[in-house]
Motif scaffolding. Structure first.
Motif: not given
Length: 248
Positions: A209-223, A228-230
């Motif tokens: 869950v932590t990894g998914a949130r981090a991935a989505a947050t990082q993706f949102s910053k670059s994209g 949107a969390a997961v």
């Protein structure tokens, strides 16, 4: 290839552009809840278009790990993930049967524990009956919900194929005669919840869950879209740009 339509109540062939890998995970029936910061404006068929941004391998891995762990909560360990995550393509459709708040979803005892864990955003669009296009259509997408161009819709409707999902979920509707009965606030009287999933989290689930949130947050910053969390959500259109089409 589409027309703006967040406020247009006449959704003829509604479509939503999502980033990968979230778009394909939804079309493959692995993702059953689409998270947004705004409630679903439609019920029924929603076409899914994959945006142009290519996801990083680490993002794909994080989301696949997340879904492996939440399906394991319900005893499902054999999940076939997409082999490819195409971009700039219309890839399929789902049926939006309702929309509830995160607090409602994570306390909704009638749905599997893994589905409760998908509640990571303000509003949760409940999706069933995914179908994928045998040949994805190359096209541009737009922010928000918009109508597919008529010619694209006609061709796409002929190219759909059913999807075998890991675990079919039928969301119970408060009133089957009213497609909008399952809306934010409709389940408040059925539980007294804390707003937290009742599923006991193992170390591996917590990490996923932590990894998914981090991935989505990082993706949102670059994209450039809303964290949107997961989910795979985009940012709601502001009043300044609501009537301007923005390709993605």
């Amino acid at each position: 290839m589409g027309t703006r339509g967040r406020n247009d109540i006449n959704y003829r062939n509604p479509c939503l552009t999502m980033h990968q890998p979230w778009a394909s995970l939804l079309i493959y029936g692995i993702k059953r809840v689409e998270g947004r910061s705004w409630p679903a404006p439609i019920r029924g068929r929603l076409w899914i278009h994959a945006a142009s941004k290519i996801p990083e391998p680490a993002t794909i891995q994080a989301m696949e790990d997340f879904y492996r762990e939440i399906y394991a909560v319900d005893g499902i360990t054999d999940i076939k993930f997409p082999e490819h995550y195409p971009t700039s393509r219309l890839i399929g459709c789902v049926e939006v049967v309702g929309c509830v708040t995160r607090e409602e979803l994570v306390n909704w005892e009638e749905v599997p524990g893994g589905v409760q864990l998908e509640g990571q955003t303000d509003f949760c669009w409940l999706c069933e009956q995914p179908q994928k296009l045998i040949v994805p259509f190359e096209m541009r997408g737009f922010q928000g919900v918009y109508n597919l161009e008529h010619k694209i819709h006609e061709a796409a409707a002929r190219g759909l194929s059913p999807v075998r999902v890991p675990r079919p979920v039928k969301f119970p509707l408060p009133d089957p005669r009213d497609p909008f009965s399952l809306k934010p606030g409709s389940l408040v009287s059925t539980f007294k919840g804390s707003g937290m999933p009742k599923v006991e989290k193992s170390e591996s689930l917590t990490a996923a869950v932590t990894g998914a949130r981090a991935a989505a947050t990082q993706f949102s910053k670059s994209g450039g879209f809303e964290p949107a969390a997961v989910g795979g959500g985009d940012e709601p259109i502001s009043s300044r740009t609501r009537n301007k089409s923005t390709a993605v």
